[in-house]
Write a protein that holds these residues in place. Structure first.
Motif, PDB file in Angstrom:
ATOM      1  N   VAL A  68     -10.596  -2.756   5.062  1.00  0.00           N
ATOM      2  CA  VAL A  68      -9.416  -2.425   5.869  1.00  0.00           C
ATOM      3  C   VAL A  68      -9.765  -1.931   7.269  1.00  0.00           C
ATOM      4  O   VAL A  68      -8.937  -2.011   8.166  1.00  0.00           O
ATOM      5  CB  VAL A  68      -8.483  -1.399   5.178  1.00  0.00           C
ATOM      6  CG1 VAL A  68      -7.931  -1.973   3.903  1.00  0.00           C
ATOM      7  CG2 VAL A  68      -9.158  -0.072   4.959  1.00  0.00           C
TER       8      VAL A  68
ATOM      9  N   MET B  69       0.844  -1.175   0.000  1.00  0.00           N
ATOM     10  CA  MET B  69       0.000   0.000   0.000  1.00  0.00           C
ATOM     11  C   MET B  69       0.891   1.241   0.000  1.00  0.00           C
ATOM     12  O   MET B  69       2.062   1.162   0.270  1.00  0.00           O
ATOM     13  CB  MET B  69      -0.921   0.020   1.215  1.00  0.00           C
ATOM     14  CG  MET B  69      -1.823  -1.203   1.390  1.00  0.00           C
ATOM     15  SD  MET B  69      -2.990  -1.568   0.080  1.00  0.00           S
ATOM     16  CE  MET B  69      -3.893  -0.085  -0.082  1.00  0.00           C
TER      17      MET B  69
ATOM     18  N   LEU C 203      -5.231   1.738   6.103  1.00  0.00           N
ATOM     19  CA  LEU C 203      -5.142   0.583   6.988  1.00  0.00           C
ATOM     20  C   LEU C 203      -5.091   0.993   8.451  1.00  0.00           C
ATOM     21  O   LEU C 203      -4.329   1.877   8.830  1.00  0.00           O
ATOM     22  CB  LEU C 203      -3.887  -0.237   6.679  1.00  0.00           C
ATOM     23  CG  LEU C 203      -3.896  -1.073   5.427  1.00  0.00           C
ATOM     24  CD1 LEU C 203      -2.506  -1.651   5.185  1.00  0.00           C
ATOM     25  CD2 LEU C 203      -4.906  -2.176   5.525  1.00  0.00           C
TER      26      LEU C 203
ATOM     27  N   ILE D  98     -10.077  -3.916  -0.293  1.00  0.00           N
ATOM     28  CA  ILE D  98      -9.763  -2.627   0.329  1.00  0.00           C
ATOM     29  C   ILE D  98     -10.915  -2.069   1.170  1.00  0.00           C
ATOM     30  O   ILE D  98     -10.668  -1.510   2.242  1.00  0.00           O
ATOM     31  CB  ILE D  98      -9.254  -1.618  -0.721  1.00  0.00           C
ATOM     32  CG1 ILE D  98      -7.874  -2.084  -1.218  1.00  0.00           C
ATOM     33  CG2 ILE D  98      -9.193  -0.203  -0.171  1.00  0.00           C
ATOM     34  CD1 ILE D  98      -7.314  -1.296  -2.378  1.00  0.00           C
TER      35      ILE D  98
ATOM     36  N   GLU E 268       0.828  -2.920   7.373  1.00  0.00           N
ATOM     37  CA  GLU E 268       0.834  -3.780   6.190  1.00  0.00           C
ATOM     38  C   GLU E 268       1.414  -5.152   6.490  1.00  0.00           C
ATOM     39  O   GLU E 268       1.044  -6.135   5.854  1.00  0.00           O
ATOM     40  CB  GLU E 268       1.669  -3.152   5.069  1.00  0.00           C
ATOM     41  CG  GLU E 268       0.983  -2.069   4.328  1.00  0.00           C
ATOM     42  CD  GLU E 268       1.779  -1.664   3.099  1.00  0.00           C
ATOM     43  OE1 GLU E 268       2.225  -2.562   2.354  1.00  0.00           O
ATOM     44  OE2 GLU E 268       1.951  -0.459   2.907  1.00  0.00           O
TER      45      GLU E 268
ATOM     46  N   PRO F 156      -7.619  -5.989  -4.899  1.00  0.00           N
ATOM     47  CA  PRO F 156      -8.078  -4.668  -4.460  1.00  0.00           C
ATOM     48  C   PRO F 156      -9.546  -4.629  -4.025  1.00  0.00           C
ATOM     49  O   PRO F 156      -9.947  -3.696  -3.345  1.00  0.00           O
ATOM     50  CB  PRO F 156      -7.843  -3.785  -5.689  1.00  0.00           C
ATOM     51  CG  PRO F 156      -6.789  -4.485  -6.476  1.00  0.00           C
ATOM     52  CD  PRO F 156      -7.025  -5.947  -6.241  1.00  0.00           C
TER      53      PRO F 156
ATOM     54  N   LEU G 143      -4.080  -7.169  -0.050  1.00  0.00           N
ATOM     55  CA  LEU G 143      -4.755  -6.009  -0.639  1.00  0.00           C
ATOM     56  C   LEU G 143      -4.206  -5.679  -2.020  1.00  0.00           C
ATOM     57  O   LEU G 143      -4.951  -5.235  -2.895  1.00  0.00           O
ATOM     58  CB  LEU G 143      -4.656  -4.805   0.293  1.00  0.00           C
ATOM     59  CG  LEU G 143      -5.341  -4.976   1.650  1.00  0.00           C
ATOM     60  CD1 LEU G 143      -5.077  -3.771   2.529  1.00  0.00           C
ATOM     61  CD2 LEU G 143      -6.821  -5.247   1.507  1.00  0.00           C
TER      62      LEU G 143
END
Length: 98
Positions: free
Chosen positions: A72, A1, A7, A69, A11, A66, A62
């Motif tokens: 998150v 990301m 987030l 997302i 990560e 995608p 992610l």
């Protein structure tokens, strides 16, 4: 990301998924944000054999998908599900009945 990512977790947070998801055989239909260890699970809603599980990071998942997302900010102890990738995610507290 990227820097400024939405987030809540780093990560590098542990994420568990399945070979069949990573190889594109099945899509992610079930996501859990586990209460006991804060880990994430990205599953297809079918039976899981331990030998099919793969560990990677939340950021990796992610980037690979995608469509995850929007999840998150899924709270610890919650799960999300969808019937297929074209349907919206639904959320609930607790553990899924799988």
């Amino acid at each position: 990301m990227e820097h400024g990512s939405p987030l809540d977790d780093p990560e590098q947070t542990e994420a568990i998924t399945l070979d069949r998801i990573l190889n594109g055989t099945t899509p992610v239909r079930l996501v859990t944000h586990d209460d006991d260890d804060d880990a994430w699970q990205f599953l297809d809603g079918d039976h899981v054999n331990e030998e099919d599980a793969r560990i990677l990071t939340l950021g990796d998942m992610l980037r690979l998908d995608p469509s995850l997302i929007p999840l998150v900010n899924l709270p610890i102890g919650w799960y999300a599900w969808r019937t297929d990738p074209d349907h919206p995610w639904q959320r609930a507290p607790g553990e899924p009945n799988v």
